[in-house]
Design an enzyme around this catalytic site. Sequence first.
Site, PDB file in Angstrom:
ATOM      1  N   ARG A 233    -104.294  83.887  35.062  1.00 22.03           N
ATOM      2  CA  ARG A 233    -105.533  83.837  36.111  1.00 22.03           C
ATOM      3  C   ARG A 233    -106.446  85.012  34.714  1.00 22.03           C
ATOM      4  NH1 ARG A 233    -104.099  79.882  38.428  1.00 22.03           N
ATOM      5  NH2 ARG A 233    -105.046  80.132  40.891  1.00 22.03           N
ATOM      6  N   GLU A 262    -114.675  83.147  36.680  1.00 21.53           N
ATOM      7  CA  GLU A 262    -115.136  81.660  36.656  1.00 21.53           C
ATOM      8  C   GLU A 262    -115.838  80.572  38.170  1.00 21.53           C
ATOM      9  OE1 GLU A 262    -110.878  79.610  36.827  1.00 21.53           O
ATOM     10  OE2 GLU A 262    -110.167  81.210  34.877  1.00 21.53           O
ATOM     11  N   HIS A 280    -110.624  76.284  31.911  1.00 20.14           N
ATOM     12  CA  HIS A 280    -109.355  76.162  33.039  1.00 20.14           C
ATOM     13  C   HIS A 280    -108.557  74.777  33.421  1.00 20.14           C
ATOM     14  CE1 HIS A 280    -107.866  78.818  36.743  1.00 20.14           C
ATOM     15  NE2 HIS A 280    -106.591  77.623  36.488  1.00 20.14           N
TER      16      HIS A 280
END
Length: 323
Positions: A233, A262, A280
């Site tokens: 993360r 993000e 991602h």
Amino acid sequence: MTTADILMTAPMMPVVIEGLDKACRLHRLWEHEDRDAFLREVGPRIRGVATSTLYGRLEASLFDRLPNLEIVSSFGVGYDNVDAVEAGRRGIVVTNTPGVLDDEVADLTIGLLLATLRKIPQADRYLREGRWLKGPFPLSPTLRERKVGIVGLGRIGKAIARRLEGFGVSIAYHGRTRQEGVSYAYHPSLLGLAEASDVLIVITPGGVSTKHLINAEILKALGSSGVLINVARGSVVDEQALIEALKAGTILSAGLDVFEDEPRVPQELIEMEHVVLLPHIASASVHTRNAMAQLVVDNLVSWFEGRGPLTPVLETPYRGREA
């Protein structure tokens, strides 16, 4: 089909929407302009929630609107988008989607590591821009004789380690406790692992307990030939400290699939030629995302058919309906 009312907080994959449409009464929160009015009307009937990181964080304020909520089925192995501790306090089960994405994420991690060390994206740009006509691409660093440290040796961490064995590199790990039956060297402190490694692969859960676990001190310990790979993360890495370390040459390079805010990625990282940045995508294949989506559905169906959750998270262990 169950008669349960399920709330979907934001658009999810067709596998989830179609599966839940067939299995229950599905309510789509994002379709209602006045969400407060909608939740006042429907909230007391909601017994399950299907959610993903697209919605934001599920916490007490939403739980208050759903007084009969029994289960939250979250898309993804990471579930820091749900306040699982608060859910557990209220007797709400939270599930995630582990297992089905382990191999996909591990594959991508190895690809990202090789791309970062061997500068594969940079070499591709070099060719496309016609620069090969003027001279060969510069020599790159190598994976040979590297010492790889894995931060978090869970299911995915083990899958990464198994793949790394084929490259003949040294493998060590750090976690809260030493794991039985694991042959890799264990470091009780993250700092010790960083000092003993020149590649650090981060695959630990997100959340408050791991926020900025990778900080300036850890990056300094990794050293000037060190490479950071983050497929966990974005919150686990102190992004500003990483930027400064990359600028100063404190570490050699980084391969990042996740970021703190993000999809907004710092321009300073984007402008760096010696890093590899991905949007991602570690689990983002059609096969794996469909499997994850199906597990979201299966957790809810299993629960409302009285068979319990399939993959409850640690904070909300299932002990049976009589517990």
